[in-house]
Motif scaffolding. Structure first.
Motif, PDB file in Angstrom:
ATOM      1  N   THR A 206       0.720  -1.215  -0.207  1.00 52.28           N
ATOM      2  CA  THR A 206      -0.136   0.029   0.016  1.00 52.28           C
ATOM      3  C   THR A 206       0.904   1.156   0.125  1.00 52.28           C
ATOM      4  O   THR A 206       2.053   1.222   0.412  1.00 52.28           O
ATOM      5  N   ALA A 207       0.402   2.427  -0.175  1.00 52.99           N
ATOM      6  CA  ALA A 207       1.104   3.665  -0.186  1.00 52.99           C
ATOM      7  C   ALA A 207       1.739   3.786   1.069  1.00 52.99           C
ATOM      8  O   ALA A 207       2.839   4.416   1.319  1.00 52.99           O
ATOM      9  N   TYR A 208       1.394   3.421   2.133  1.00 54.79           N
ATOM     10  CA  TYR A 208       2.030   3.312   3.489  1.00 54.79           C
ATOM     11  C   TYR A 208       3.228   2.605   3.438  1.00 54.79           C
ATOM     12  O   TYR A 208       4.259   3.155   4.059  1.00 54.79           O
ATOM     13  N   TYR A 209       3.192   1.509   3.124  1.00 53.43           N
ATOM     14  CA  TYR A 209       4.418   0.339   3.217  1.00 53.43           C
ATOM     15  C   TYR A 209       5.277   1.015   1.904  1.00 53.43           C
ATOM     16  O   TYR A 209       6.723   0.766   2.211  1.00 53.43           O
ATOM     17  N   ILE A 210       4.870   1.473   0.772  1.00 55.36           N
ATOM     18  CA  ILE A 210       5.769   1.972   0.060  1.00 55.36           C
ATOM     19  C   ILE A 210       6.605   3.209   0.510  1.00 55.36           C
ATOM     20  O   ILE A 210       7.802   3.234   0.220  1.00 55.36           O
ATOM     21  N   ARG A 211       5.980   4.076   0.951  1.00 58.77           N
ATOM     22  CA  ARG A 211       6.525   5.062   1.789  1.00 58.77           C
ATOM     23  C   ARG A 211       7.649   4.968   2.858  1.00 58.77           C
ATOM     24  O   ARG A 211       8.750   5.380   2.716  1.00 58.77           O
ATOM     25  N   ARG A 212       7.366   3.709   3.633  1.00 58.42           N
ATOM     26  CA  ARG A 212       8.205   3.280   4.630  1.00 58.42           C
ATOM     27  C   ARG A 212       9.563   2.515   3.973  1.00 58.42           C
ATOM     28  O   ARG A 212      10.444   2.465   4.409  1.00 58.42           O
ATOM     29  N   MET A 213       9.316   1.955   2.788  1.00 60.73           N
ATOM     30  CA  MET A 213      10.414   1.566   2.009  1.00 60.73           C
ATOM     31  C   MET A 213      11.022   2.348   1.540  1.00 60.73           C
ATOM     32  O   MET A 213      12.734   2.507   1.452  1.00 60.73           O
ATOM     33  N   ALA A 214      10.506   3.602   0.848  1.00 64.82           N
ATOM     34  CA  ALA A 214      11.397   4.537   0.393  1.00 64.82           C
ATOM     35  C   ALA A 214      12.369   5.232   1.526  1.00 64.82           C
ATOM     36  O   ALA A 214      13.320   5.829   1.103  1.00 64.82           O
ATOM     37  N   ASP A 215      11.669   5.364   2.678  1.00 63.23           N
ATOM     38  CA  ASP A 215      12.477   6.084   3.710  1.00 63.23           C
ATOM     39  C   ASP A 215      13.535   5.311   4.428  1.00 63.23           C
ATOM     40  O   ASP A 215      14.407   5.667   5.061  1.00 63.23           O
ATOM     41  N   GLY A 216      13.630   3.995   4.170  1.00 59.61           N
ATOM     42  CA  GLY A 216      14.420   2.947   4.516  1.00 59.61           C
ATOM     43  C   GLY A 216      14.114   2.179   5.751  1.00 59.61           C
ATOM     44  O   GLY A 216      14.911   1.500   6.156  1.00 59.61           O
ATOM     45  N   ASP A 217      12.747   2.362   6.156  1.00 60.31           N
ATOM     46  CA  ASP A 217      12.314   1.857   7.490  1.00 60.31           C
ATOM     47  C   ASP A 217      11.956   0.260   7.353  1.00 60.31           C
ATOM     48  O   ASP A 217      12.443  -0.648   8.060  1.00 60.31           O
ATOM     49  N   LEU A 218      11.700  -0.150   5.967  1.00 61.38           N
ATOM     50  CA  LEU A 218      11.443  -1.484   5.658  1.00 61.38           C
ATOM     51  C   LEU A 218      12.172  -1.633   4.430  1.00 61.38           C
ATOM     52  O   LEU A 218      12.627  -0.991   3.577  1.00 61.38           O
ATOM     53  N   VAL A 219      12.896  -3.148   4.437  1.00 64.23           N
ATOM     54  CA  VAL A 219      13.589  -3.580   3.294  1.00 64.23           C
ATOM     55  C   VAL A 219      12.868  -4.688   2.824  1.00 64.23           C
ATOM     56  O   VAL A 219      12.220  -5.700   3.411  1.00 64.23           O
ATOM     57  N   GLU A 220      13.227  -5.303   1.476  1.00 63.90           N
ATOM     58  CA  GLU A 220      12.646  -6.424   1.208  1.00 63.90           C
ATOM     59  C   GLU A 220      13.340  -7.497   1.853  1.00 63.90           C
ATOM     60  O   GLU A 220      14.873  -7.640   2.010  1.00 63.90           O
ATOM     61  N   ALA A 221      12.630  -8.594   2.010  1.00 59.74           N
ATOM     62  CA  ALA A 221      13.388  -9.728   2.873  1.00 59.74           C
ATOM     63  C   ALA A 221      14.357 -10.358   1.934  1.00 59.74           C
ATOM     64  O   ALA A 221      13.845 -10.820   0.687  1.00 59.74           O
ATOM     65  N   GLY A 222      15.524 -10.859   2.306  1.00 63.23           N
ATOM     66  CA  GLY A 222      16.145 -11.637   1.436  1.00 63.23           C
ATOM     67  C   GLY A 222      17.488 -10.757   0.795  1.00 63.23           C
ATOM     68  O   GLY A 222      18.346 -11.231   0.224  1.00 63.23           O
ATOM     69  N   LYS A 223      17.166  -9.569   0.881  1.00 63.63           N
ATOM     70  CA  LYS A 223      17.984  -8.522   0.320  1.00 63.63           C
ATOM     71  C   LYS A 223      18.766  -7.807   1.544  1.00 63.63           C
ATOM     72  O   LYS A 223      18.113  -7.615   2.437  1.00 63.63           O
ATOM     73  N   PRO A 224      20.018  -7.730   1.364  1.00 64.82           N
ATOM     74  CA  PRO A 224      20.984  -7.103   2.560  1.00 64.82           C
ATOM     75  C   PRO A 224      20.295  -5.659   2.494  1.00 64.82           C
ATOM     76  O   PRO A 224      20.400  -4.852   1.677  1.00 64.82           O
ATOM     77  N   ALA A 225      20.468  -5.163   3.837  1.00 62.19           N
ATOM     78  CA  ALA A 225      20.096  -3.697   4.139  1.00 62.19           C
ATOM     79  C   ALA A 225      21.090  -2.857   3.943  1.00 62.19           C
ATOM     80  O   ALA A 225      22.551  -3.461   4.111  1.00 62.19           O
ATOM     81  N   LYS A 226      21.226  -1.765   3.513  1.00 59.25           N
ATOM     82  CA  LYS A 226      22.376  -0.850   3.203  1.00 59.25           C
ATOM     83  C   LYS A 226      22.907  -0.539   4.722  1.00 59.25           C
ATOM     84  O   LYS A 226      22.142  -0.019   5.535  1.00 59.25           O
ATOM     85  N   SER A 227      24.274  -0.509   4.767  1.00 59.62           N
ATOM     86  CA  SER A 227      24.780  -0.383   6.132  1.00 59.62           C
ATOM     87  C   SER A 227      25.761   0.994   5.890  1.00 59.62           C
ATOM     88  O   SER A 227      26.145   1.223   4.890  1.00 59.62           O
ATOM     89  N   ALA A 228      25.994   1.534   7.136  1.00 61.99           N
ATOM     90  CA  ALA A 228      26.544   2.907   6.928  1.00 61.99           C
ATOM     91  C   ALA A 228      28.150   2.431   6.598  1.00 61.99           C
ATOM     92  O   ALA A 228      28.922   3.172   6.146  1.00 61.99           O
ATOM     93  N   ALA A 229      28.542   1.333   7.193  1.00 62.44           N
ATOM     94  CA  ALA A 229      30.057   0.999   6.995  1.00 62.44           C
ATOM     95  C   ALA A 229      30.249   0.031   5.721  1.00 62.44           C
ATOM     96  O   ALA A 229      29.352  -1.025   5.437  1.00 62.44           O
TER      97      ALA A 229
END
Length: 62
Positions: A32-55
């Motif tokens: 939904t629009a809510y979850y799409i916004r959360r993904m765009a903000d980086g709060d949610l990530v696709e499972a199985g894909k590594p999250a971007k790390s700062a280091a």
């Protein structure tokens, strides 16, 4: 889509803000629009894909 929270975050569910999506267990959600916004903000990530790390990942050049 199968998603989970970015490491260290708890994201409130759209249908029940008292329940949270964590980084422990992937959740299958309708995008939904809510979850799409959360993904765009980086709060949610696709499972199985590594999250971007700062280091950057360490490389061994031996």
């Amino acid at each position: 889509m199968l998603v989970k929270a970015a490491p260290g975050l708890k994201v409130p569910r759209e249908d029940d803000s008292r329940k949270h999506i964590t980084d422990d267990t992937p959740v299958d959600l309708e995008m939904t629009a809510y979850y799409i916004r959360r993904m765009a903000d980086g709060d949610l990530v696709e499972a199985g894909k590594p999250a971007k790390s700062a280091a950057p990942a360490a490389t061994n050049k031996d």
